[in-house]
Design a protein around this motif. Structure first.
Motif, PDB file in Angstrom:
ATOM      1  N   LEU A 166       1.044  -1.315  -0.344  1.00 34.34           N
ATOM      2  CA  LEU A 166      -0.315   0.354  -0.130  1.00 34.34           C
ATOM      3  C   LEU A 166       0.782   1.262  -0.016  1.00 34.34           C
ATOM      4  O   LEU A 166       1.877   1.086   0.988  1.00 34.34           O
ATOM      5  N   GLU A 167       0.650   1.840  -0.984  1.00 32.89           N
ATOM      6  CA  GLU A 167       1.005   3.493  -0.657  1.00 32.89           C
ATOM      7  C   GLU A 167       0.165   4.246  -0.037  1.00 32.89           C
ATOM      8  O   GLU A 167      -1.150   4.296   0.343  1.00 32.89           O
ATOM      9  N   TYR A 168       0.601   4.867   0.735  1.00 37.27           N
ATOM     10  CA  TYR A 168      -0.155   5.998   1.290  1.00 37.27           C
ATOM     11  C   TYR A 168      -0.459   7.068   0.742  1.00 37.27           C
ATOM     12  O   TYR A 168       0.445   8.160   0.182  1.00 37.27           O
ATOM     13  N   LEU A 169      -1.569   7.696   0.451  1.00 40.22           N
ATOM     14  CA  LEU A 169      -1.844   8.860  -0.557  1.00 40.22           C
ATOM     15  C   LEU A 169      -2.323  10.177   1.354  1.00 40.22           C
ATOM     16  O   LEU A 169      -2.882   9.541   2.243  1.00 40.22           O
ATOM     17  N   ALA A 170      -1.622  10.913   1.571  1.00 41.40           N
ATOM     18  CA  ALA A 170      -1.331  12.126   2.598  1.00 41.40           C
ATOM     19  C   ALA A 170      -2.509  12.873   1.892  1.00 41.40           C
ATOM     20  O   ALA A 170      -2.672  14.212   2.199  1.00 41.40           O
ATOM     21  N   THR A 171      -3.535  12.847   1.930  1.00 45.43           N
ATOM     22  CA  THR A 171      -5.049  13.268   1.601  1.00 45.43           C
ATOM     23  C   THR A 171      -6.159  12.928   2.493  1.00 45.43           C
ATOM     24  O   THR A 171      -6.855  12.030   2.402  1.00 45.43           O
ATOM     25  N   PRO A 172      -6.074  13.230   4.232  1.00 45.28           N
ATOM     26  CA  PRO A 172      -6.784  12.176   4.600  1.00 45.28           C
ATOM     27  C   PRO A 172      -7.655  12.755   4.913  1.00 45.28           C
ATOM     28  O   PRO A 172      -8.326  14.018   4.190  1.00 45.28           O
ATOM     29  N   ILE A 173      -9.069  12.072   5.233  1.00 42.91           N
ATOM     30  CA  ILE A 173     -10.469  12.520   4.875  1.00 42.91           C
ATOM     31  C   ILE A 173     -10.966  13.061   6.915  1.00 42.91           C
ATOM     32  O   ILE A 173     -11.063  11.259   7.273  1.00 42.91           O
ATOM     33  N   ARG A 174     -11.635  14.017   7.510  1.00 35.06           N
ATOM     34  CA  ARG A 174     -11.568  13.844   8.678  1.00 35.06           C
ATOM     35  C   ARG A 174     -12.669  13.370   8.681  1.00 35.06           C
ATOM     36  O   ARG A 174     -13.471  13.562   8.202  1.00 35.06           O
ATOM     37  N   ARG A 175     -13.067  13.043   9.772  1.00 34.10           N
ATOM     38  CA  ARG A 175     -14.511  12.758  10.369  1.00 34.10           C
ATOM     39  C   ARG A 175     -15.204  13.989  10.285  1.00 34.10           C
ATOM     40  O   ARG A 175     -15.285  15.020  11.153  1.00 34.10           O
ATOM     41  N   ARG A 176     -16.084  14.066   9.386  1.00 29.35           N
ATOM     42  CA  ARG A 176     -17.128  15.346   9.089  1.00 29.35           C
ATOM     43  C   ARG A 176     -18.583  14.877   9.397  1.00 29.35           C
ATOM     44  O   ARG A 176     -19.154  14.370   8.300  1.00 29.35           O
ATOM     45  N   LYS A 177     -19.615  15.227   9.700  1.00 28.35           N
ATOM     46  CA  LYS A 177     -21.075  14.991   9.809  1.00 28.35           C
ATOM     47  C   LYS A 177     -21.490  15.562   8.451  1.00 28.35           C
ATOM     48  O   LYS A 177     -22.141  14.631   7.210  1.00 28.35           O
ATOM     49  N   GLY A 178     -21.409  16.943   7.335  1.00 33.73           N
ATOM     50  CA  GLY A 178     -21.200  17.013   6.338  1.00 33.73           C
ATOM     51  C   GLY A 178     -20.993  16.192   5.121  1.00 33.73           C
ATOM     52  O   GLY A 178     -22.019  16.136   4.225  1.00 33.73           O
ATOM     53  N   ILE A 179     -19.724  15.845   5.328  1.00 29.80           N
ATOM     54  CA  ILE A 179     -19.820  14.171   4.260  1.00 29.80           C
ATOM     55  C   ILE A 179     -21.157  13.458   4.200  1.00 29.80           C
ATOM     56  O   ILE A 179     -21.151  12.616   3.199  1.00 29.80           O
ATOM     57  N   ALA A 180     -21.056  12.464   5.306  1.00 29.79           N
ATOM     58  CA  ALA A 180     -21.885  11.628   6.019  1.00 29.79           C
ATOM     59  C   ALA A 180     -23.067  11.946   5.170  1.00 29.79           C
ATOM     60  O   ALA A 180     -24.237  11.195   4.987  1.00 29.79           O
ATOM     61  N   ASN A 181     -23.816  13.455   5.607  1.00 30.96           N
ATOM     62  CA  ASN A 181     -25.087  13.550   5.628  1.00 30.96           C
ATOM     63  C   ASN A 181     -24.668  13.793   3.912  1.00 30.96           C
ATOM     64  O   ASN A 181     -26.602  13.317   3.031  1.00 30.96           O
ATOM     65  N   ALA A 182     -23.996  14.232   3.499  1.00 28.72           N
ATOM     66  CA  ALA A 182     -24.524  14.417   1.310  1.00 28.72           C
ATOM     67  C   ALA A 182     -24.647  12.800   1.472  1.00 28.72           C
ATOM     68  O   ALA A 182     -25.406  12.604  -0.030  1.00 28.72           O
ATOM     69  N   ALA A 183     -24.146  12.122   1.581  1.00 27.53           N
ATOM     70  CA  ALA A 183     -23.770   9.901   1.207  1.00 27.53           C
ATOM     71  C   ALA A 183     -25.492  10.047   0.633  1.00 27.53           C
ATOM     72  O   ALA A 183     -26.218   8.841   0.415  1.00 27.53           O
ATOM     73  N   GLY A 184     -25.793  10.719   2.079  1.00 28.67           N
ATOM     74  CA  GLY A 184     -27.206   9.760   2.585  1.00 28.67           C
ATOM     75  C   GLY A 184     -28.015  10.509   1.769  1.00 28.67           C
ATOM     76  O   GLY A 184     -29.566   9.816   1.907  1.00 28.67           O
ATOM     77  N   GLN A 185     -27.623  11.465   1.056  1.00 24.88           N
ATOM     78  CA  GLN A 185     -29.197  11.991  -0.112  1.00 24.88           C
ATOM     79  C   GLN A 185     -28.499  11.793  -1.105  1.00 24.88           C
ATOM     80  O   GLN A 185     -28.811  12.454  -2.188  1.00 24.88           O
ATOM     81  N   GLY A 186     -27.665  10.978  -1.256  1.00 25.30           N
ATOM     82  CA  GLY A 186     -26.761  10.263  -3.190  1.00 25.30           C
ATOM     83  C   GLY A 186     -26.155  11.709  -3.582  1.00 25.30           C
ATOM     84  O   GLY A 186     -25.824  11.704  -4.761  1.00 25.30           O
ATOM     85  N   LEU A 187     -25.343  12.672  -3.057  1.00 22.82           N
ATOM     86  CA  LEU A 187     -25.192  13.217  -2.884  1.00 22.82           C
ATOM     87  C   LEU A 187     -23.453  13.436  -2.580  1.00 22.82           C
ATOM     88  O   LEU A 187     -23.340  13.006  -1.403  1.00 22.82           O
ATOM     89  N   SER A 188     -22.610  14.391  -3.421  1.00 22.92           N
ATOM     90  CA  SER A 188     -21.108  14.563  -2.881  1.00 22.92           C
ATOM     91  C   SER A 188     -21.224  15.576  -2.453  1.00 22.92           C
ATOM     92  O   SER A 188     -21.816  16.481  -2.124  1.00 22.92           O
TER      93      SER A 188
END
Length: 214
Positions: A166-188
């Motif tokens: 595995l190569e590590y991508l230095a682009t971490p995604i932090r815990r953000r409510k907006g990302i989860a909420n968007a996915a629940g609506q079929g959105l980015s």
């Protein structure tokens, strides 16, 4: 380009990242096919919600939880699309194994927790098997659900040294409510209003890194 978001461990945010990758590419004008390789069908459900809301761009989506079916459909229909994003995993499955052999890039989300890091051994074994069948699979790991502070993120990244597949991508995604909420609506999260600049920057950086990784 074929990108699989997969891990044999569940609960690491594969579907959310797959949705964001697929939609971000579609927003940039690419013709994208999202494939749900999980029997739970979460990605397919999200895209159905998106379609019912009339949101554009429309995202083509199909569910193939059987590996032989997934392989056959990608080989037959895949050339019609510029990008294919496969949401696979949560367990060792025929769909995940088929996706690994077909893909150019595997994105492995993992959380900054010891159990998540230890579990990477399983997906690395599958990566080795896939590379024995078809050389060329590029596998990258992305820290998903990263902590806003503390040492856990860095310790998890350092532990990746045990997994040379595995190569590590230095682009971490932090815990953000907006990302989860968007996915629940079929959105980015890129489509949400009001805009979450930090979340958008993280997803944009991830998309750029994944599609430039080979």
């Amino acid at each position: 380009m074929i990108v699989t978001v997969g891990n044999t461990k569940g609960g690491v945010g594969k579907t959310t990242l797959a949705l964001n990758l697929a939609i971000a590419r579609a927003l940039s004008g690419r013709d994208v096919w999202l494939i749900d390789g999980d029997r739970q069908g979460t990605a397919q459900t999200a895209i159905t919600i998106r379609a019912e809301s009339g949101r554009l761009p429309a995202i083509a989506c199909a569910q193939y939880a059987d590996g032989s079916t997934l392989r056959a459909q990608v080989q037959q229909v895949g050339p019609k699309f510029q990008d294919i994003v496969i949401d696979a995993g949560g367990r060792d499955s025929t769909a995940l194994r088929a996706a690994l052999v077909l893909s150019d890039v595997l994105v492995v989300p993992f959380a900054p927790r010891s159990l998540d890091v230890w579990a990477l051994a399983d997906i690395c074994s599958l990566i080795d098997e896939a590379r024995a069948v078809r050389d060329g699979l590029h596998a990258v790991a992305v820290l998903n659900g990263a902590d806003p502070a503390g040492q856990d993120n860095q310790e998890a990244v350092e532990a990746l040294a045990e997994f040379p597949q595995l190569e590590y991508l230095a682009t971490p995604i932090r815990r953000r409510k907006g990302i989860a909420n968007a996915a629940g609506q079929g959105l980015s999260v890129l489509e949400m209003s009001p805009r979450d600049p930090k979340a958008c920057d993280e997803i944009t950086a991830l998309v750029r890194s994944v599609f430039k990784s080979i």
